[in-house]
Design a protein around this motif. Sequence first.
Motif, PDB file in Angstrom:
ATOM      1  N   THR A   1       1.021  -1.320   0.280  1.00 21.13           N
ATOM      2  CA  THR A   1       0.525   0.190  -0.259  1.00 21.13           C
ATOM      3  C   THR A   1       0.788   1.440   0.203  1.00 21.13           C
ATOM      4  O   THR A   1       1.839   1.226   1.006  1.00 21.13           O
ATOM      5  CB  THR A   1      -0.335  -0.009   1.453  1.00 21.13           C
ATOM      6  OG1 THR A   1      -0.994  -0.960   1.315  1.00 21.13           O
ATOM      7  CG2 THR A   1      -2.446   1.027   0.865  1.00 21.13           C
ATOM      8  N   ALA A   2       0.466   2.222  -1.025  1.00 21.11           N
ATOM      9  CA  ALA A   2       1.675   3.380  -1.168  1.00 21.11           C
ATOM     10  C   ALA A   2       1.240   4.257  -1.437  1.00 21.11           C
ATOM     11  O   ALA A   2      -0.416   4.472  -1.841  1.00 21.11           O
ATOM     12  CB  ALA A   2       2.615   2.891  -2.016  1.00 21.11           C
ATOM     13  N   LYS A   3       2.177   5.465  -1.253  1.00 25.51           N
ATOM     14  CA  LYS A   3       0.918   7.087  -2.004  1.00 25.51           C
ATOM     15  C   LYS A   3       2.103   7.297  -3.050  1.00 25.51           C
ATOM     16  O   LYS A   3       2.437   8.948  -2.902  1.00 25.51           O
ATOM     17  CB  LYS A   3       1.053   7.833  -0.880  1.00 25.51           C
ATOM     18  CG  LYS A   3      -0.251   7.686   0.094  1.00 25.51           C
ATOM     19  CD  LYS A   3      -0.600   8.286   0.728  1.00 25.51           C
ATOM     20  CE  LYS A   3       0.152   8.841   1.801  1.00 25.51           C
ATOM     21  NZ  LYS A   3      -0.737   9.696   3.110  1.00 25.51           N
ATOM     22  N   ALA A   4       3.320   6.596  -3.268  1.00 24.96           N
ATOM     23  CA  ALA A   4       4.463   7.474  -4.044  1.00 24.96           C
ATOM     24  C   ALA A   4       4.481   6.646  -5.507  1.00 24.96           C
ATOM     25  O   ALA A   4       3.734   5.971  -6.546  1.00 24.96           O
ATOM     26  CB  ALA A   4       5.869   6.726  -3.582  1.00 24.96           C
ATOM     27  N   GLY A   5       5.936   7.222  -6.190  1.00 22.61           N
ATOM     28  CA  GLY A   5       5.450   7.330  -7.506  1.00 22.61           C
ATOM     29  C   GLY A   5       6.698   6.149  -7.874  1.00 22.61           C
ATOM     30  O   GLY A   5       7.729   6.854  -6.637  1.00 22.61           O
TER      31      GLY A   5
ATOM     32  N   GLY B   1      -0.610 -10.735  -4.649  1.00 20.95           N
ATOM     33  CA  GLY B   1      -0.777  -9.831  -3.572  1.00 20.95           C
ATOM     34  C   GLY B   1      -1.399  -9.602  -4.514  1.00 20.95           C
ATOM     35  O   GLY B   1      -1.885  -8.436  -5.535  1.00 20.95           O
ATOM     36  N   THR B   2      -1.304  -7.753  -3.772  1.00 15.00           N
ATOM     37  CA  THR B   2      -2.579  -6.913  -3.997  1.00 15.00           C
ATOM     38  C   THR B   2      -1.583  -5.731  -3.900  1.00 15.00           C
ATOM     39  O   THR B   2      -0.716  -5.689  -3.190  1.00 15.00           O
ATOM     40  CB  THR B   2      -3.903  -6.804  -2.874  1.00 15.00           C
ATOM     41  OG1 THR B   2      -4.783  -8.069  -3.522  1.00 15.00           O
ATOM     42  CG2 THR B   2      -3.948  -5.621  -3.109  1.00 15.00           C
ATOM     43  N   ILE B   3      -1.537  -4.893  -4.448  1.00 14.43           N
ATOM     44  CA  ILE B   3      -1.103  -3.149  -4.927  1.00 14.43           C
ATOM     45  C   ILE B   3      -1.861  -2.371  -4.458  1.00 14.43           C
ATOM     46  O   ILE B   3      -2.585  -2.084  -5.659  1.00 14.43           O
ATOM     47  CB  ILE B   3      -0.031  -3.655  -6.154  1.00 14.43           C
ATOM     48  CG1 ILE B   3       1.413  -4.172  -6.090  1.00 14.43           C
ATOM     49  CG2 ILE B   3       0.797  -1.896  -6.111  1.00 14.43           C
ATOM     50  CD1 ILE B   3       1.516  -4.512  -7.186  1.00 14.43           C
ATOM     51  N   VAL B   4      -2.515  -1.775  -3.846  1.00 10.67           N
ATOM     52  CA  VAL B   4      -2.892  -0.394  -4.255  1.00 10.67           C
ATOM     53  C   VAL B   4      -1.846   0.914  -3.917  1.00 10.67           C
ATOM     54  O   VAL B   4      -1.338   1.272  -3.235  1.00 10.67           O
ATOM     55  CB  VAL B   4      -4.000  -0.049  -3.141  1.00 10.67           C
ATOM     56  CG1 VAL B   4      -4.617   0.765  -2.787  1.00 10.67           C
ATOM     57  CG2 VAL B   4      -4.729  -1.807  -2.893  1.00 10.67           C
ATOM     58  N   ASN B   5      -2.336   1.760  -4.668  1.00  8.89           N
ATOM     59  CA  ASN B   5      -1.123   2.917  -4.853  1.00  8.89           C
ATOM     60  C   ASN B   5      -1.669   4.230  -5.272  1.00  8.89           C
ATOM     61  O   ASN B   5      -1.910   4.376  -6.763  1.00  8.89           O
ATOM     62  CB  ASN B   5       0.175   3.041  -5.936  1.00  8.89           C
ATOM     63  CG  ASN B   5       1.061   3.797  -6.126  1.00  8.89           C
ATOM     64  OD1 ASN B   5       1.316   5.104  -4.771  1.00  8.89           O
ATOM     65  ND2 ASN B   5       1.527   4.499  -6.892  1.00  8.89           N
ATOM     66  N   ASN B   6      -2.181   5.020  -4.061  1.00  4.75           N
ATOM     67  CA  ASN B   6      -2.949   6.437  -4.454  1.00  4.75           C
ATOM     68  C   ASN B   6      -1.738   7.127  -5.497  1.00  4.75           C
ATOM     69  O   ASN B   6      -1.143   8.572  -5.185  1.00  4.75           O
ATOM     70  CB  ASN B   6      -3.095   7.113  -3.433  1.00  4.75           C
ATOM     71  CG  ASN B   6      -3.474   8.268  -3.626  1.00  4.75           C
ATOM     72  OD1 ASN B   6      -4.735   8.252  -5.235  1.00  4.75           O
ATOM     73  ND2 ASN B   6      -4.397   9.497  -3.228  1.00  4.75           N
TER      74      ASN B   6
END
Length: 168
Positions: free
Chosen positions: A50-54, A75-80
């Motif tokens: 889980t992230a909020k990055a480039g 798995g699961t990757i969620v990135n804002n």
Amino acid sequence: VYDVNFENASVDGTADGGSQPCGIIAGYGGNKDGSSKCAIYDVNVSGDVTAKAGGVGGLVGVAVNAIVKRCSFDGTIVNNGRRQGGIVGYHNVQIEGAYLRIEDCWSAGSIEGVQQVGGILGQTQFEIGKSGYNTGASVIRNCYSTMTVVAGRNAGGICASCSYGGTY
């Protein structure tokens, strides 16, 4: 890194504004000036990021001068943010001669982000003279992905954004 399995790993890259690249193996594979190289062989990962990055990946967030072979992410990757991939998020081309090779890898699960979201690689570029850099090509060979890919723009089953004609 070689011959290792990570089961049910979890990386939360949202602390302190979440601006840094992240992945279960490494946030940055190689280093920002290109003097260090990265090799990952026979690594299997399951878990979530889980992230909020480039630059967010199942294995590596940002890669430069890197080779990734016979690896997997499930798995699961969620990135804002942008530039995320099931194996590698972003191939950093802001370094002279930078290269990336991803071979015999696969990904499964789901990946979601704002833009440049790919099942194997989020974004790569090949530059000859642009911005003063001459980078090496990115190679993605013998890879597959069954990930569910969700993006606001630039989504791809293998690579979301391949620019300047140098990705094979």
